[in-house]
Design a protein around this motif. Structure first.
Motif, PDB file in Angstrom:
ATOM      1  N   VAL A   1      29.815  39.974  50.937  1.00  0.00           N
ATOM      2  CA  VAL A   1      30.395  41.016  50.094  1.00  0.00           C
ATOM      3  C   VAL A   1      30.553  39.912  48.694  1.00  0.00           C
ATOM      4  N   GLU A   2      29.321  38.969  48.998  1.00  0.00           N
ATOM      5  CA  GLU A   2      28.543  37.802  47.566  1.00  0.00           C
ATOM      6  C   GLU A   2      28.317  39.179  46.815  1.00  0.00           C
ATOM      7  N   ALA A   3      27.824  40.422  47.501  1.00  0.00           N
ATOM      8  CA  ALA A   3      26.473  40.938  46.808  1.00  0.00           C
ATOM      9  C   ALA A   3      27.362  42.189  45.811  1.00  0.00           C
ATOM     10  N   GLU A   4      28.335  42.271  46.223  1.00  0.00           N
ATOM     11  CA  GLU A   4      29.466  43.593  45.037  1.00  0.00           C
ATOM     12  C   GLU A   4      29.137  43.076  43.629  1.00  0.00           C
ATOM     13  N   GLY A   5      29.027  44.801  43.026  1.00  0.00           N
ATOM     14  CA  GLY A   5      28.513  44.514  41.741  1.00  0.00           C
ATOM     15  C   GLY A   5      27.059  43.666  41.087  1.00  0.00           C
ATOM     16  N   HIS A   6      25.757  43.615  42.048  1.00  0.00           N
ATOM     17  CA  HIS A   6      24.837  42.898  41.278  1.00  0.00           C
ATOM     18  C   HIS A   6      23.999  43.933  41.979  1.00  0.00           C
ATOM     19  N   GLN A   7      23.508  44.271  41.123  1.00  0.00           N
ATOM     20  CA  GLN A   7      21.935  45.439  41.344  1.00  0.00           C
ATOM     21  C   GLN A   7      20.771  45.271  42.726  1.00  0.00           C
ATOM     22  N   ILE A   8      20.754  45.699  43.677  1.00  0.00           N
ATOM     23  CA  ILE A   8      20.190  45.263  45.081  1.00  0.00           C
ATOM     24  C   ILE A   8      18.256  46.228  44.682  1.00  0.00           C
ATOM     25  N   THR A   9      17.664  45.368  44.630  1.00  0.00           N
ATOM     26  CA  THR A   9      15.991  46.211  45.344  1.00  0.00           C
ATOM     27  C   THR A   9      15.780  45.636  46.644  1.00  0.00           C
ATOM     28  N   THR A  10      15.526  46.702  48.067  1.00  0.00           N
ATOM     29  CA  THR A  10      15.174  45.906  48.851  1.00  0.00           C
ATOM     30  C   THR A  10      13.721  46.844  48.785  1.00  0.00           C
ATOM     31  N   ILE A  11      13.137  46.438  50.333  1.00  0.00           N
ATOM     32  CA  ILE A  11      11.216  46.588  50.273  1.00  0.00           C
ATOM     33  C   ILE A  11      11.648  48.143  49.466  1.00  0.00           C
ATOM     34  N   GLU A  12      12.295  48.664  50.247  1.00  0.00           N
ATOM     35  CA  GLU A  12      12.581  50.816  50.322  1.00  0.00           C
ATOM     36  C   GLU A  12      12.697  50.852  48.736  1.00  0.00           C
ATOM     37  N   GLY A  13      12.600  50.261  48.089  1.00  0.00           N
ATOM     38  CA  GLY A  13      12.949  50.489  46.267  1.00  0.00           C
ATOM     39  C   GLY A  13      11.696  50.425  46.413  1.00  0.00           C
ATOM     40  N   LEU A  14      10.343  49.641  46.536  1.00  0.00           N
ATOM     41  CA  LEU A  14       9.318  49.563  46.269  1.00  0.00           C
ATOM     42  C   LEU A  14       8.664  49.957  46.077  1.00  0.00           C
ATOM     43  N   SER A  15       8.724  51.190  47.037  1.00  0.00           N
ATOM     44  CA  SER A  15       8.053  51.968  47.699  1.00  0.00           C
ATOM     45  C   SER A  15       7.271  52.512  46.333  1.00  0.00           C
ATOM     46  N   GLY A  16       5.459  52.601  46.722  1.00  0.00           N
ATOM     47  CA  GLY A  16       4.567  52.964  46.543  1.00  0.00           C
ATOM     48  C   GLY A  16       4.338  51.916  45.190  1.00  0.00           C
ATOM     49  N   SER A  17       4.646  50.692  44.698  1.00  0.00           N
ATOM     50  CA  SER A  17       5.039  49.985  43.420  1.00  0.00           C
ATOM     51  C   SER A  17       3.096  49.157  43.075  1.00  0.00           C
ATOM     52  N   PRO A  18       2.684  48.942  42.160  1.00  0.00           N
ATOM     53  CA  PRO A  18       1.898  47.677  42.281  1.00  0.00           C
ATOM     54  C   PRO A  18       1.663  46.658  43.060  1.00  0.00           C
ATOM     55  N   MET A  19       2.653  46.615  43.318  1.00  0.00           N
ATOM     56  CA  MET A  19       3.536  45.358  44.291  1.00  0.00           C
ATOM     57  C   MET A  19       2.476  45.329  45.499  1.00  0.00           C
ATOM     58  N   GLN A  20       3.395  46.124  45.468  1.00  0.00           N
ATOM     59  CA  GLN A  20       3.143  47.320  47.298  1.00  0.00           C
ATOM     60  C   GLN A  20       1.839  47.576  47.229  1.00  0.00           C
ATOM     61  N   GLN A  21       1.098  47.964  46.554  1.00  0.00           N
ATOM     62  CA  GLN A  21      -0.226  48.350  46.559  1.00  0.00           C
ATOM     63  C   GLN A  21      -1.165  47.855  46.570  1.00  0.00           C
ATOM     64  N   ALA A  22      -0.725  46.448  46.010  1.00  0.00           N
ATOM     65  CA  ALA A  22      -1.457  45.556  46.341  1.00  0.00           C
ATOM     66  C   ALA A  22      -1.793  44.868  46.841  1.00  0.00           C
ATOM     67  N   PHE A  23      -0.676  44.520  47.991  1.00  0.00           N
ATOM     68  CA  PHE A  23      -0.929  43.736  49.403  1.00  0.00           C
ATOM     69  C   PHE A  23      -1.343  44.671  49.763  1.00  0.00           C
ATOM     70  N   VAL A  24      -1.745  46.183  50.225  1.00  0.00           N
ATOM     71  CA  VAL A  24      -2.389  47.227  51.079  1.00  0.00           C
ATOM     72  C   VAL A  24      -3.692  47.179  50.671  1.00  0.00           C
ATOM     73  N   HIS A  25      -4.184  47.165  49.315  1.00  0.00           N
ATOM     74  CA  HIS A  25      -5.650  47.338  48.806  1.00  0.00           C
ATOM     75  C   HIS A  25      -6.290  45.759  49.098  1.00  0.00           C
ATOM     76  N   LYS A  26      -5.436  44.691  48.989  1.00  0.00           N
ATOM     77  CA  LYS A  26      -5.757  43.731  49.592  1.00  0.00           C
ATOM     78  C   LYS A  26      -6.025  42.843  50.786  1.00  0.00           C
ATOM     79  N   GLN A  27      -5.683  43.424  51.698  1.00  0.00           N
ATOM     80  CA  GLN A  27      -4.688  43.402  53.574  1.00  0.00           C
ATOM     81  C   GLN A  27      -4.315  42.844  53.587  1.00  0.00           C
ATOM     82  N   ALA A  28      -3.297  41.791  52.588  1.00  0.00           N
ATOM     83  CA  ALA A  28      -2.752  41.181  52.211  1.00  0.00           C
ATOM     84  C   ALA A  28      -2.253  40.403  53.517  1.00  0.00           C
ATOM     85  N   PHE A  29      -1.671  41.254  55.024  1.00  0.00           N
ATOM     86  CA  PHE A  29      -1.043  41.197  55.905  1.00  0.00           C
ATOM     87  C   PHE A  29      -1.816  41.160  57.145  1.00  0.00           C
ATOM     88  N   GLN A  30      -1.185  41.192  58.456  1.00  0.00           N
ATOM     89  CA  GLN A  30      -1.753  41.056  59.758  1.00  0.00           C
ATOM     90  C   GLN A  30      -0.936  41.474  60.290  1.00  0.00           C
TER      91      GLN A  30
END
Length: 180
Positions: free
Chosen positions: A70-99
């Motif tokens: 209820v605290e989030a009403e009226g605010h713009q929210i972005t989840t990881i699904e909203g960053l699909s293909g973003s430069p930040m996400q692509q950098a994580f893939v390119h740098k293999q920044a996950f296990q």
């Protein structure tokens, strides 16, 4: 039998108006996952320590496990699904920044929040912001490299400001807020 009362809420998520019926004490994390089907936010510690549930709200990273829906009403929210293909996400893939990848969405969201709030962040600021998220199965070096690469990519798109930065193109002025 005591049936919990449900309240209708409207959330602006990834550029779309979404509605849900939630309990008064329901977290934003649960509302996103259980009512809206956005499962990129991960439940980890569920007390604000690990950052696996990080979202961006109003341009800054927040931990959705410690925020009521209820605290989030009226605010713009972005989840990881909203960053699909973003430069930040692509950098994580390119740098293999996950296990295992469980914490990766939270790190990407925190990195994107930093990039949006402080596009000239220096090395120390990047490290400080990344401290608000925990990875249990890899070193943080690849994660740091991925965030730095996204900054370098973003700064390469801008015209020069006449200020000198570090060797990777990151400026030197910013302050730390980290994930809330």
């Amino acid at each position: 039998m005591n049936v919990p009362k449900l309240y209708p809420i409207e959330l602006q998520v990834n550029g779309e108006q979404r509605t849900a019926r939630v309990r008064a004490a329901e977290t934003l994390l649960n509302a996103l996952r259980d009512h809206l089907g956005l499962t990129g936010c991960k439940p980890g510690c569920e007390n604000g320590d690990c950052g696996a549930c990080t979202i961006i709200m109003g341009g800054l990273p927040f931990k959705s496990c410690i925020m009521l829906a209820v605290e989030a009403e009226g605010h713009q929210i972005t989840t990881i699904e909203g960053l699909s293909g973003s430069p930040m996400q692509q950098a994580f893939v390119h740098k293999q920044a996950f296990q295992c990848g469980y914490c990766t969405p939270g790190f990407i969201m925190n990195g994107q929040g930093l990039l949006d709030a402080h596009p000239e962040a220096d090395e120390e600021t990047i490290r400080l912001w990344l401290e608000s998220n925990i990875c249990r199965c890899t070193s943080y070096e690849e994660i740091h490299e991925a965030v730095r690469a996204a900054f370098t990519s973003k700064n390469a798109e801008k015209p020069p400001t006449g200020r000198l930065g570090k060797e990777d193109g990151i400026g030197r002025d910013s302050s730390h807020s980290g994930s809330r």
